[in-house]
Design a protein around this motif. Structure first.
Motif, short mmCIF file in Angstrom:
data_model
loop_
_atom_site.label_atom_id
_atom_site.label_comp_id
_atom_site.label_asym_id
_atom_site.label_seq_id
_atom_site.Cartn_x
_atom_site.Cartn_y
_atom_site.Cartn_z
N ILE A 83 -7.08 3.98 -5.17
CA ILE A 83 -6.71 2.60 -5.48
C ILE A 83 -5.21 2.48 -5.68
O ILE A 83 -4.55 1.58 -5.15
CB ILE A 83 -7.48 2.10 -6.73
CG1 ILE A 83 -8.95 1.90 -6.39
CG2 ILE A 83 -6.87 0.81 -7.27
CD1 ILE A 83 -9.84 1.66 -7.59
N THR A 84 -4.63 3.44 -6.39
CA THR A 84 -3.18 3.43 -6.63
C THR A 84 -2.43 3.57 -5.31
O THR A 84 -1.46 2.84 -5.04
CB THR A 84 -2.80 4.57 -7.58
OG1 THR A 84 -3.54 4.42 -8.81
CG2 THR A 84 -1.31 4.58 -7.87
N ARG A 85 -2.88 4.49 -4.45
CA ARG A 85 -2.24 4.70 -3.16
C ARG A 85 -2.36 3.45 -2.29
O ARG A 85 -1.38 3.01 -1.66
CB ARG A 85 -2.87 5.90 -2.45
CG ARG A 85 -2.25 6.21 -1.10
CD ARG A 85 -2.97 7.36 -0.40
NE ARG A 85 -4.37 7.15 -0.21
CZ ARG A 85 -4.94 6.39 0.74
NH1 ARG A 85 -4.16 5.76 1.60
NH2 ARG A 85 -6.23 6.26 0.85
N LEU A 86 -3.53 2.84 -2.27
CA LEU A 86 -3.73 1.65 -1.45
C LEU A 86 -2.93 0.45 -1.96
O LEU A 86 -2.43 -0.35 -1.16
CB LEU A 86 -5.22 1.29 -1.38
CG LEU A 86 -6.09 2.25 -0.57
CD1 LEU A 86 -7.56 1.89 -0.70
CD2 LEU A 86 -5.66 2.28 0.88
N LYS A 87 -2.77 0.34 -3.27
CA LYS A 87 -1.95 -0.74 -3.81
C LYS A 87 -0.49 -0.57 -3.38
O LYS A 87 0.18 -1.54 -3.02
CB LYS A 87 -2.04 -0.78 -5.33
CG LYS A 87 -3.31 -1.42 -5.83
CD LYS A 87 -3.34 -1.49 -7.34
CE LYS A 87 -4.60 -2.15 -7.86
NZ LYS A 87 -4.63 -2.21 -9.32
N ALA A 88 0.00 0.67 -3.42
CA ALA A 88 1.38 0.93 -2.99
C ALA A 88 1.54 0.63 -1.50
O ALA A 88 2.53 0.02 -1.07
CB ALA A 88 1.76 2.37 -3.30
N GLU A 89 0.56 1.06 -0.71
CA GLU A 89 0.61 0.81 0.73
C GLU A 89 0.54 -0.68 1.02
O GLU A 89 1.25 -1.20 1.89
CB GLU A 89 -0.57 1.53 1.40
CG GLU A 89 -0.57 1.45 2.91
CD GLU A 89 -1.72 2.23 3.52
OE1 GLU A 89 -2.20 1.80 4.58
OE2 GLU A 89 -2.13 3.25 2.94
N ASN A 90 -0.29 -1.39 0.27
CA ASN A 90 -0.41 -2.83 0.42
C ASN A 90 0.92 -3.52 0.12
O ASN A 90 1.34 -4.44 0.84
CB ASN A 90 -1.52 -3.36 -0.49
CG ASN A 90 -1.88 -4.79 -0.21
OD1 ASN A 90 -1.50 -5.35 0.79
ND2 ASN A 90 -2.61 -5.40 -1.12
N ALA A 91 1.59 -3.08 -0.93
CA ALA A 91 2.89 -3.67 -1.29
C ALA A 91 3.91 -3.45 -0.18
O ALA A 91 4.66 -4.36 0.19
CB ALA A 91 3.38 -3.09 -2.61
N LYS A 92 3.92 -2.23 0.40
CA LYS A 92 4.86 -1.94 1.50
C LYS A 92 4.55 -2.82 2.71
O LYS A 92 5.46 -3.34 3.36
CB LYS A 92 4.76 -0.47 1.90
CG LYS A 92 5.40 0.48 0.93
CD LYS A 92 5.27 1.91 1.43
CE LYS A 92 5.79 2.89 0.42
NZ LYS A 92 5.60 4.28 0.85
N LEU A 93 3.26 -2.96 3.02
CA LEU A 93 2.89 -3.78 4.17
C LEU A 93 3.25 -5.25 3.95
O LEU A 93 3.67 -5.94 4.89
CB LEU A 93 1.39 -3.64 4.46
CG LEU A 93 0.97 -2.29 5.03
CD1 LEU A 93 -0.56 -2.20 5.10
CD2 LEU A 93 1.59 -2.05 6.38
N ARG A 94 3.11 -5.73 2.72
CA ARG A 94 3.50 -7.11 2.42
C ARG A 94 5.01 -7.29 2.61
O ARG A 94 5.47 -8.32 3.12
CB ARG A 94 3.09 -7.50 1.02
CG ARG A 94 1.61 -7.73 0.87
CD ARG A 94 1.25 -8.14 -0.56
NE ARG A 94 -0.16 -8.18 -0.78
CZ ARG A 94 -0.94 -9.23 -0.52
NH1 ARG A 94 -0.39 -10.33 -0.04
NH2 ARG A 94 -2.22 -9.19 -0.74
N GLU A 95 5.79 -6.29 2.21
CA GLU A 95 7.25 -6.35 2.40
C GLU A 95 7.59 -6.37 3.89
O GLU A 95 8.44 -7.14 4.33
CB GLU A 95 7.92 -5.16 1.72
CG GLU A 95 7.92 -5.22 0.21
CD GLU A 95 8.46 -3.95 -0.43
OE1 GLU A 95 9.01 -3.09 0.29
OE2 GLU A 95 8.31 -3.82 -1.66
N ARG A 96 6.91 -5.51 4.67
CA ARG A 96 7.16 -5.47 6.11
C ARG A 96 6.78 -6.80 6.75
O ARG A 96 7.48 -7.30 7.65
CB ARG A 96 6.37 -4.33 6.77
CG ARG A 96 6.98 -2.97 6.55
CD ARG A 96 6.22 -1.87 7.24
NE ARG A 96 6.07 -2.12 8.66
CZ ARG A 96 5.19 -1.48 9.43
NH1 ARG A 96 4.39 -0.57 8.91
NH2 ARG A 96 5.10 -1.75 10.71
N LEU A 97 5.66 -7.37 6.32
CA LEU A 97 5.22 -8.64 6.86
C LEU A 97 6.24 -9.74 6.56
O LEU A 97 6.58 -10.55 7.42
CB LEU A 97 3.85 -9.02 6.30
CG LEU A 97 3.27 -10.35 6.75
CD1 LEU A 97 3.05 -10.36 8.26
CD2 LEU A 97 1.97 -10.62 6.02
#
Length: 155
Positions: A83-97
Motif C-alpha cells: 500500500i505504501t509503495r502504491l501510494k508513492a507510485e500513485n503520487a509520482k504518476l499524478r505528478e507526471r500526468l
C-alpha cells in the motif's frame, strides 16, 4: 472469570510469541500486523488489550515496536508495504500526468498562435496581391520563362 497467575503468564508468553511472529512479517492469511490479529494468534480476547485490562501494557509494547520498525523503514506487513509503495507510485504518476497536461496545454496554445499568425500572413498576402493588381502604375514583369526565350533569341 478470574485467571490464575500461571494462566496469565502462559497467555503473556503466547502474546509475546505471536507479537514476535507478526513483527518478523509472518502474517497469517487474512490477517494484518495489528492488535486484532495479535489477539487471534495468541488465542486471547481482544478486549483484554484495551483500557485497564490485563494485557494493555503488551498492546502498548506491540504498537511501540511496530512504530519503531516503520520508522526504520521496515514494514512487517507485506500488504501495508505494498500500500505504501502504491501510494508513492500513485503520487509520482499524478505528478507526471499534471506535467503532461501542462505540456499539452502549452503546445495547444502554441499551435493556436501559429495558425493565427499563418492566417494573418495569408490575409496580408492576399491583400497585397489585390492592391498590386488594382494599382495601374504597377507594371508586371514577364515571367522568367519568357525572359529566357527573349535573351536566348537575342544572341
Amino acid at each position: 472469570m478470574r485467571i490464575s497467575a500461571a494462566q496469565r503468564t502462559e497467555n503473556e508468553n503466547r502474546i509475546r510469541a505471536a507479537m514476535d511472529r507478526l513483527l518478523r512479517g509472518e502474517i497469517p492469511p487474512g490477517g494484518k500486523c495489528d492488535i486484532k490479529t495479535l489477539a487471534r494468534e495468541a488465542d486471547v480476547d481482544r478486549t483484554a488489550f484495551y483500557g485497564t485490562r490485563p494485557y494493555a501494557h503488551l498492546r502498548a509494547e506491540f504498537e511501540r515496536r511496530l512504530q519503531a520498525l516503520q520508522q526504520a523503514g521496515d514494514i512487517p506487513d507485506p500488504r501495508q508495504a505494498q500500500i505504501t509503495r502504491l501510494k508513492a507510485e500513485n503520487a509520482k504518476l499524478r505528478e507526471r500526468l499534471a506535467a503532461s497536461e501542462q505540456a499539452i496545454d502549452e503546445l495547444t496554445d502554441f499551435r493556436t498562435q501559429a495558425l493565427a499568425r499563418l492566417a494573418a500572413q495569408h490575409e496580408e498576402i492576399v491583400h497585397l496581391r489585390q492592391t498590386a493588381t488594382a494599382a495601374s502604375r504597377v507594371t508586371r514583369l514577364p515571367s522568367s520563362r519568357s525572359s529566357a526565350t527573349v535573351i536566348g533569341s537575342c544572341s
